[in-house]
Scaffold this active site. Sequence first.
Site, PDB file in Angstrom:
ATOM      1  N   LYS A  89      69.539  13.449  27.667  1.00  0.00           N
ATOM      2  CA  LYS A  89      68.084  13.449  27.899  1.00  0.00           C
ATOM      3  C   LYS A  89      67.309  12.775  26.765  1.00  0.00           C
ATOM      4  O   LYS A  89      66.204  12.297  26.984  1.00  0.00           O
ATOM      5  CB  LYS A  89      67.588  14.887  28.091  1.00  0.00           C
ATOM      6  N   ARG A  94      63.817  31.744  24.477  1.00  0.00           N
ATOM      7  CA  ARG A  94      63.445  30.780  25.504  1.00  0.00           C
ATOM      8  C   ARG A  94      64.046  31.340  26.782  1.00  0.00           C
ATOM      9  O   ARG A  94      63.654  32.435  27.180  1.00  0.00           O
ATOM     10  CB  ARG A  94      63.917  29.357  25.159  1.00  0.00           C
TER      11      ARG A  94
END
Length: 359
Positions: A36, A129
């Site tokens: 990514k 997260r």
Amino acid sequence: MTYPRIVVDTEKIRNNTKIITSMCRELNIDVAGVTKGYCAYPEIVQAMIDGGVDYLADSRILNLKRLDRFQLPKMMIRLPMISEVEDIIRYSDISLNSEMDTVRALSQKAIRQNKIHKILLMIDLGDLREGYFYEEDLCKAIEIIKDLDGIELIGLGTNSMCFGGIIPENKTFKKFKTIKNLIENKFDLKMDFISGGNSSVLHLIMDNKTNEPEDLDIITNLRLGDSLLQGLETAYDIPIEGASDDAFILEAEIIEIKEKPSVPIGKIGRDAFGHVPTFEDKGNIKRIICGVGQQDMDLESLFPLDDNLIILGGSSDHLLIDGSRSDVEYRVGDIVKFSMGYVSMLRLMTSDYIHKVIK
Ligand SMILES: *Cc1c(COP(=O)(O)O)cnc(C)c1O
């Protein structure tokens, strides 16, 4: 020549990947190369593959589609959106999950596409997260998954230094091991795939000889992007021996050079990004402007190769540099080169305004 441009040395990325995957392999850990950070450009993906990654991983469907031409198994490493489950099944083999509504949707699409989609359940070990924080929630999830077709639970995953900045330690994995054992015993399941995190776990692997390796022995997989691309572990930014930190170089063109004061003249308001700037008075300085800006890069993670250049700041499409201390006689039209950290790499590779040269 078109500027600004980013020049990528795939040989350096192949070499970084080779060093790091070998290090991991010694501990029986396989590596998912995370693509990514560079929008999954195929030449760079190939360098990671040549360097020895076992999986390809990305957080976005668009990038996973670009990875489709490569044979290696694919991982979706951001929790899937329910709206994209059809593509998740089509373009990835394994996904990371923590919501049963999503897993049910994956199950339905997998059945329809006649596939068995593998999942890891995410465990939150404190970074806050994604992932299950309480064991009872995790157990409830596994009860649900047991009854779903088209889905195979192959293991667990965790993450660190993403939101909370929590550095993974041996004791982090001790806790992870307890959770894994509990689930295996309670549900009579084998959790064979334990994805231990990102590049911030590498410091434990590098330290392995002095650490307590038995705590790490549950890890079977790491998902690595930053370390392969930048040649460092990311908990303490320690360079990895033999790896390169300059596989990505920005080349920007000088559009103005003028002797001017170091402090702006007049009443100071906000800059282009809404901040009120402060300045140190250094008298007149040699101010160099390059034609690249914060739309395309991040000032904090951009480093001139000429050590004597000082970055003063920038607006969306101007980069201001103090060239007073440099011995180089820069002229308008000359090219200034920069190495970079992850955030600049991410923005430069993503920006349509940056010409990409992949060698
Ligand atoms: C981005 C990401 C990674 C890769 O992190 P690096 O720091 O680049 O190694 C791994 N796992 C997840 C879930 C990610 O989002």
